[in-house]
Structures are given as structure tokens and as C-alpha cells.
Design an enzyme around this catalytic site. Structure first.
Site, PDB file in Angstrom:
ATOM      1  N   ARG A  22       0.815  -1.201   0.000  1.00  0.00           N
ATOM      2  CA  ARG A  22       0.000   0.000   0.000  1.00  0.00           C
ATOM      3  C   ARG A  22       0.859   1.265   0.000  1.00  0.00           C
ATOM      4  NH1 ARG A  22      -1.147   2.147   5.321  1.00  0.00           N
ATOM      5  NH2 ARG A  22      -0.020   0.969   6.906  1.00  0.00           N
ATOM      6  N   THR A  23       0.220   2.359  -0.464  1.00  0.00           N
ATOM      7  CA  THR A  23       0.945   3.617  -0.586  1.00  0.00           C
ATOM      8  C   THR A  23       1.200   4.203   0.792  1.00  0.00           C
ATOM      9  OG1 THR A  23      -0.281   4.037  -2.614  1.00  0.00           O
ATOM     10  CG2 THR A  23       0.901   5.877  -1.661  1.00  0.00           C
ATOM     11  N   LEU A  24       2.464   4.429   1.126  1.00  0.00           N
ATOM     12  CA  LEU A  24       2.801   5.018   2.419  1.00  0.00           C
ATOM     13  C   LEU A  24       3.261   6.463   2.249  1.00  0.00           C
ATOM     14  CD1 LEU A  24       4.676   1.967   3.904  1.00  0.00           C
ATOM     15  CD2 LEU A  24       2.428   2.787   4.577  1.00  0.00           C
TER      16      LEU A  24
END
Lengths: 245, 274
Positions: A22-24
């Protein structure tokens, strides 16, 4: 009743493996987009830079794209997420065209679809790290709206993302009025982009202005703005700060 | 139609290339009470005959609002019709939620038809036993479609389904060419006159029919008893110039009189009236 131990990667918040999916944080980012409604439709401007942190790494990124016949999409934020969104919209428009029935998705519909997508991703803690500007014209009515990465969405006569919110919108609030001509609209946008060029460190001097009217979409070739650096204040920048470090 | 050895299963073809179970399902539509739809450029009117199981019961609901811009009238197995109406409402509201925009009726009709087609190609299902007259708006104006248990759908200027619908169809065939340019009021009047044809002799009262309208600037809604009765009064008191010259002067007046009382009386007895 059978019991199964969940081993999927679905829980993006807690599962360590899912974390890497997932995009952090954003990596390659685009800076502001500024857009206004004018007499015949909508004008949108952006620069062509893609920053890699503090490095101005990519200088030929098109951050404004046409969507279907009636809409323009501009994005700031993570470029790869913008490309993902373009893929979603491509599929959406394709399916819409396949109906071949005289109905088509207008800018309002696309804006709301994007709002749903952005908000849903935010709820799964896996956002698309973009602020999107959606403008278009359908059946003579202009539409201009914005969606943020957390799904906040609204419409207005003029919108800006990122630094544009702070530097460009005050100019637009003062100088925008309904029924701007094309030339006046471009001048107004260039004024905003020039300010951003001076003051936003991630802006580069290479712009595109896009226009959408009932007839269709035109995205200009890249061009530069003239800048002036001979202001007295620039000659001796620390003149007002004698004695301080 | 007679029983034959190819009609047990929906998944069995006959040697002449027919699916009898599907055709039998279409027969079920003809058993229901009449439903009529007509459209102009900007409006769609759906009307139906109120049939009650017995004098004691209320009549069945046959017209459903799917959305502000789509309505459906059914004939046949009402239960199947209700289920499909629920599906249509669901599709419509999901589209509205995602796109903040009304679902074009043409696209809804195709989804409905595809859903019906599935039931003609599964051995463990049966076709829906209901015909649907779907009226609604999309970008190109007002539309009226008929969805068949077979999974086919057709677009119409005007159509009637259910029992004794042929009489209504004959009336509509005479008049349909003018519907495109009809005003809203003319369209409603034509719908009620078409309903009258299906009653074949029974006096027309507002309690016997349900009429609904939707248009470009008018969300779907039902007409109340009074409005319907007013339209009926404009033609019931006058002797007919058309072939239906059977009714004399005295009868229509008496009928209109009882219609007034009958109407209000029925309103007490049938609380299901819209």
C-alpha cells in the site's frame, strides 16, 4: 461449519506483507494545477515537472489529460498513482462507449466516480496520493471540480492544488469573473503560474495550458514564461535582516 | 398451444427451434390485467387496470417508481414483477450514487433483459413470468420499452400488455402517430381512453385505473383519483363519435354520478390506492 484461518493480504493496516503493497509516501510528485471556468468552457494549467523528493528529476511529464469527449483531468501528487487513475478512467470510458447508445459520461459523472474511488481507497488505508482537478463541458454547461486523496470533493469556478491553493487562489478570488475571454483566461492563469514559478521550489519553467469547450479538448505544446529577476529586493536579499543570522 | 414432448425444460429446444417454456412464460403475461404505456417527446404515461382478487381485497400494485425519471408497469406474475422492480431500483440508485447522475433508461432496460435471458438458459431456473413496460428518460428524451420474459426488449411509441390488451393496442395503433407531439394532457387522456378499451363495456371509473406520469421536468408520480376522474368526465358524458356508439345519453350521466360516489366509496375500501 468449517473454520478457515485467514491468510490473505487483505488487512492492509496490520499485515506486514500487505504494508509493502500500500501507498505510504509519495515518490515522484507533480506540483500545482490551476484551473478556471471561462466563457466557452474550462482552462487548466500545469507545469511539466516530476520531482523526486527535492530533486527536479523529470521535466517532461504531462499532468493534464483528456478523458472521453467531455472532460479534462489534471493531477498533482504521485505520478504513478495518476497513471493508475488514467487506466481506471480509460476502462470506464471504454465501457461507456461500448454501449453505443447516444448517452455518454459527462464531467459531473467522471468527477463523482473519481470521488468514490479516492474515498474508498482512503478507507482501506491505501490512498491514491493525488489531488485531482476535473473540468469539462457538456451540453453547454461548464463543470469544474476537485478531489483530494482523502476523498474531499467539491466544485467551484476556480480551483488549485498544492501550493496553488495558497499562492494562486487569492489572485483568482480577486481577478476571476464570469465570462472571461480565452485571452484573459490564459493571461490570468499565466499570472498564477508565474507566481508559482517564483515561489514554489518544485515548479519548473515549462508549462502546458489545456482548454476544453463543447467542441473538444486542446492541450498546448510546452512553453516557458518570461521571468524577471532584477527586483531590488533580489539584489540584496538580506538587506532587511541586518544583525540576525 | 398444445403440450408436446419438448416443453418440460427451458433448456430443451424443439425441432422447430422453439423454447416452449419461454413461450409459456409469455402466456403468463397475457393472463395479468392490462397495462398500457405511451410516450411523447418529453413525457411517458403508464396506466393500468386495478384488478382485485375479490370484492373484499385491495387491488394489486402494478406500477412502480424505479427512480425520479423511470417508472415500470407490469403484467403477469406480480411477485416476479416486484422482484424485478427491486432490482431496477437497486441498479438505478447504485448508478446515482457513483455518478450523481440518473441512469439512462436504455441501459437499465438492457441489464433487465440480460437478467431475464439468464433464466432462459439455466436448467435450474425458470423464466420470469412478467412483462414490463419501462418508461423513462435519458439524454435523448423520453422512451418506452417493453421487456419480455424471453429476454428481448423493444422500444415503443405506445404499447399495451395483459388481458384484453388487443383492444387497447387497436386504439393506440389508430392514434400513435400523433403521440410524439402530444401535450402532457393529451397523452394522459389517450392513456385513459386506451384503458377504457380494455374494460370492454364496463363503465370507466377512476377507482378502476391507476395512472402515472413522468417527464423531462416532472419526476415520476401517480395521478390522484380526482385528476383521473376529471379527465374521464371530459369524455364520459359525451356520446362517442368513434365506433363505440353503444352508450346512450342517460347511461353516461348515471355512470358519472355513480363514479363520483363509487370513487369516494372505493377510496375508503381500497387503502392501497396511491
Amino acid at each position: 461449519m468449517t473454520f478457515t484461518i485467514p491468510i490473505d493480504n487483505g488487512d492492509a493496516v496490520k499485515n506486514a506483507e500487505a504494508d509493502s503493497q500500500r501507498t505510504l509516501y509519495p515518490y515522484v510528485t507533480g506540483t500545482s494545477i490551476v484551473a478556471i471556468k471561462y466563457k466557452d468552457g474550462v482552462l487548466m494549467a500545469s507545469d511539466m515537472g516530476g520531482s523526486y523528493g527535492s530533486t527536479l528529476r523529470y521535466k517532461n511529464i504531462e499532468r493534464i489529460k483528456a478523458i472521453g469527449k467531455h472532460s479534462l483531468l489534471g493531477a498533482s501528487g504521485e505520478i504513478s498513482d495518476f497513471q493508475e487513475i488514467l487506466r481506471y478512467l480509460d476502462e470506464l470510458i471504454l465501457n461507456d462507449n461500448m454501449w453505443d447508445d447516444g448517452n455518454s459520461l459527462g464531467p459531473k459523472e467522471v468527477h463523482n466516480y473519481l470521488t468514490r474511488v479516492m474515498y474508498n481507497r482512503r478507507n482501506k488505508f491505501n490512498p491514491l496520493w493525488n489531488t485531482l482537478v476535473l473540468g469539462g463541458v457538456k451540453k453547454g454547461k461548464s463543470y469544474l471540480g476537485m478531489v483530494s486523496m482523502i476523498g474531499v470533493s467539491f466544485e467551484d469556478n476556480h480551483v488549485a492544488t498544492g501550493f496553488g491553493n495558497h499562492l494562486a487562489r487569492p489572485i483568482l478570488r480577486d481577478e476571476w469573473h464570469a465570462d472571461l475571454s480565452f485571452e484573459d483566461g490564459v493571461k490570468l492563469l499565466e499570472k498564477c503560474m508565474r507566481v508559482l514559478l517564483y515561489r514554489d521550489r518544485s515548479a519548473i519553467n515549462k508549462f502546458q495550458i489545456a482548454k476544453i469547450t463543447e467542441e473538444g479538448v486542446t492541450i498546448s505544446q510546452p512553453y516557458s514564461l518570461t521571468t524577471f529577476w532584477e527586483f531590488q529586493a533580489f539584489h540584496n536579499p538580506t538587506a532587511g535582516a541586518q544583525g540576525s543570522w | 398451444m398444445f403440450r408436446n414432448q419438448y416443453d418440460t425444460d427451458v433448456t430443451t429446444w424443439s425441432p422447430t427451434g422453439r423454447l416452449f417454456q419461454v413461450e409459456y412464460a409469455m402466456e403468463a403475461v397475457k393472463q395479468g390485467s392490462a397495462a398500457i404505456g405511451l410516450r411523447s417527446r418529453s413525457h411517458v404515461v403508464l396506466a393500468c387496470v386495478n384488478k382485485a382478487q375479490s370484492e373484499l381485497s385491495s387491488h394489486q400494485r402494478k406500477i412502480f417508481k424505479v427512480d425520479d425519471h423511470i417508472g415500470v408497469a407490469i403484467a403477469g406474475l406480480t411477485a416476479d414483477g416486484r422482484v424485478l422492480s427491486r432490482y431496477m431500483r437497486s441498479e438505478s440508485i447504485n448508478h446515482s450514487f457513483t455518478y450523481e447522475s440518473p441512469l439512462p433508461v436504455g441501459r437499465l432496460v438492457v441489464r433487465l433483459a440480460d437478467k431475464a435471458q439468464v433464466c432462459t438458459q439455466r436448467s435450474w431456473k425458470r423464466p420470469y413470468g412478467v412483462g414490463l413496460l419501462v418508461g423513462g428518460l435519458d439524454e435523448s428524451g423520453a422512451h418506452l420499452y417493453y421487456n419480455c420474459p424471453s429476454g428481448n426488449y423493444f422500444e415503443y411509441q405506445a404499447f399495451a400488455i395483459g388481458s384484453r390488451s388487443q383492444a387497447a393496442k387497436t386504439y393506440l395503433e389508430r392514434r400513435f402517430e400523433s403521440f410524439k407531439e402530444s401535450s402532457r394532457e393529451e397523452l394522459i387522456k389517450d392513456a385513459i381512453l386506451a384503458i377504457r378499451e380494455t374494460l370492454q363495456g364496463e363503465t370507466l371509473k377512476s377507482s378502476l385505473c391507476t395512472v402515472s406520469v413522468l417527464g423531462v421536468d416532472e419526476p415520476f408520480h401517480f395521478l390522484d383519483q380526482e385528476s383521473i376522474q376529471k379527465v374521464i368526465d371530459t369524455f364520459e358524458k359525451v356520446p362517442e363519435e368513434e365506433e363505440d356508439a353503444g352508450e346512450g345519453e342517460a347511461e353516461p350521466e348515471a355512470a358519472a354520478g355513480t363514479a363520483e360516489q363509487g370513487g369516494s366509496g372505493d377510496q375508503d375500501v381500497a387503502p392501497m390506492e396511491m
